[in-house]
Design a protein around this motif. Structure first.
Motif, PDB file in Angstrom:
ATOM      1  N   GLU A 171       3.825  -3.993 -12.480  1.00 20.15           N
ATOM      2  CA  GLU A 171       3.214  -4.916 -11.534  1.00 20.15           C
ATOM      3  C   GLU A 171       3.959  -4.822 -10.214  1.00 20.15           C
ATOM      4  OE1 GLU A 171       3.057  -9.715 -10.757  1.00 20.15           O
ATOM      5  OE2 GLU A 171       3.294  -9.016 -12.813  1.00 20.15           O
ATOM      6  N   LEU A 222      -0.197  -1.109 -12.263  1.00 19.90           N
ATOM      7  CA  LEU A 222      -0.310   0.337 -12.429  1.00 19.90           C
ATOM      8  C   LEU A 222      -0.056   0.712 -13.875  1.00 19.90           C
ATOM      9  CD1 LEU A 222       1.767   1.316  -9.282  1.00 19.90           C
ATOM     10  CD2 LEU A 222      -0.719   1.332  -9.499  1.00 19.90           C
ATOM     11  N   ARG A 273       1.045   6.374  -7.199  1.00 20.79           N
ATOM     12  CA  ARG A 273      -0.171   7.115  -7.537  1.00 20.79           C
ATOM     13  C   ARG A 273      -0.017   8.602  -7.251  1.00 20.79           C
ATOM     14  NH1 ARG A 273      -3.929   3.636  -4.777  1.00 20.79           N
ATOM     15  NH2 ARG A 273      -3.917   5.274  -3.214  1.00 20.79           N
ATOM     16  N   GLU A 330       0.820  -1.217   0.000  1.00 24.32           N
ATOM     17  CA  GLU A 330       0.000   0.000   0.000  1.00 24.32           C
ATOM     18  C   GLU A 330       0.852   1.264   0.000  1.00 24.32           C
ATOM     19  OE1 GLU A 330      -3.091  -0.128  -0.872  1.00 24.32           O
ATOM     20  OE2 GLU A 330      -2.891  -2.309  -0.819  1.00 24.32           O
ATOM     21  N   VAL A 343      -0.737  -5.668  -7.706  1.00 26.44           N
ATOM     22  CA  VAL A 343      -1.375  -4.433  -8.161  1.00 26.44           C
ATOM     23  C   VAL A 343      -0.680  -4.034  -9.457  1.00 26.44           C
ATOM     24  CG1 VAL A 343      -1.828  -2.002  -7.677  1.00 26.44           C
ATOM     25  CG2 VAL A 343      -1.934  -3.684  -5.816  1.00 26.44           C
ATOM     26  N   ARG A 380      -5.556  -2.740 -12.147  1.00 23.49           N
ATOM     27  CA  ARG A 380      -6.256  -3.878 -11.551  1.00 23.49           C
ATOM     28  C   ARG A 380      -5.474  -4.379 -10.348  1.00 23.49           C
ATOM     29  NH1 ARG A 380      -3.944  -6.018 -16.203  1.00 23.49           N
ATOM     30  NH2 ARG A 380      -2.739  -7.916 -15.917  1.00 23.49           N
ATOM     31  N   ARG A 381      -6.152  -5.205  -9.552  1.00 21.68           N
ATOM     32  CA  ARG A 381      -5.575  -5.742  -8.318  1.00 21.68           C
ATOM     33  C   ARG A 381      -6.172  -7.129  -8.100  1.00 21.68           C
ATOM     34  NH1 ARG A 381      -4.374  -3.090  -2.834  1.00 21.68           N
ATOM     35  NH2 ARG A 381      -4.204  -1.178  -4.043  1.00 21.68           N
ATOM     36  N   VAL A 392       2.141   1.582  -3.613  1.00 21.98           N
ATOM     37  CA  VAL A 392       1.069   1.991  -4.531  1.00 21.98           C
ATOM     38  C   VAL A 392       0.765   3.473  -4.331  1.00 21.98           C
ATOM     39  CG1 VAL A 392      -1.394   1.725  -5.059  1.00 21.98           C
ATOM     40  CG2 VAL A 392       0.043  -0.303  -4.800  1.00 21.98           C
ATOM     41  N   GLU A 418      -2.019   5.256 -12.521  1.00 23.30           N
ATOM     42  CA  GLU A 418      -3.374   4.812 -12.219  1.00 23.30           C
ATOM     43  C   GLU A 418      -3.372   3.323 -11.934  1.00 23.30           C
ATOM     44  OE1 GLU A 418      -5.298   5.774 -15.869  1.00 23.30           O
ATOM     45  OE2 GLU A 418      -5.010   7.930 -15.596  1.00 23.30           O
ATOM     46  N   GLU A 419      -4.180   2.912 -10.959  1.00 23.23           N
ATOM     47  CA  GLU A 419      -4.310   1.483 -10.669  1.00 23.23           C
ATOM     48  C   GLU A 419      -5.195   0.856 -11.736  1.00 23.23           C
ATOM     49  OE1 GLU A 419      -6.058  -1.295  -7.135  1.00 23.23           O
ATOM     50  OE2 GLU A 419      -4.840   0.437  -6.515  1.00 23.23           O
TER      51      GLU A 419
END
Length: 133
Positions: free
Chosen positions: A57, A47, A25, A18, A45, A34-35, A21, A31-32
């Motif tokens: 990744e 990006l 960000r 976290e 995650v 997918r996760r 990420v 931008e995220e």
């Protein structure tokens, strides 16, 4: 002859998913995409950088032990419009370049910032000819 078609993603393993990420960000504007959790239990995650198809990744897999990033082993490089403007953005976040900016006479330049976990990020400003450093 069969050859690869395109680069899809680059993977970095991290301990604090976290925190990492959030850095990508908030500091870089990624931008995220997918996760999910992989079949072997890795938290993943993906990006996306605006303007690029390739993904980054980020993988957290505590079962493999702590991440130990060797100095100057690898880095990600991103294009920016202005290293000076990006430096002001960093300052607003309480951050600064770890190296640079180093500018060339044609207006191109590079600078580095330290990302979480010991990874390094290179920022490149293209020169008048469209070439970076």
């Amino acid at each position: 002859m069969s050859k690869v078609k395109k680069l899809l993603h680059t993977r970095y393993r991290v301990d604090d998913l976290e925190r990492t990420v959030t850095f990508y960000r908030e500091v870089l504007g990624l931008e995220e995409a997918r996760r999910h959790t992989s079949a072997r239990g890795s938290e993943l995650v993906f990006l996306k950088t605006p303007g690029s198809e390739e993904l980054i990744e980020l993988c957290c897999f505590p079962a493999e032990g702590p991440v130990k990033v060797q100095p100057d082993l690898t880095h990600l490089a991103f294009e920016v419009d202005s290293l000076e403007d990006f430096g002001r953005h960093l300052a607003r976040l309480g951050l600064k370049y770890s190296d640079g900016p180093h500018m060339d006479p044609d207006g191109s330049g590079i600078a580095f910032i330290d990302a979480p976990e010991g990874y390094e990020v290179e920022l490149i400003q293209m020169g008048k000819s469209g070439a970076g450093c």
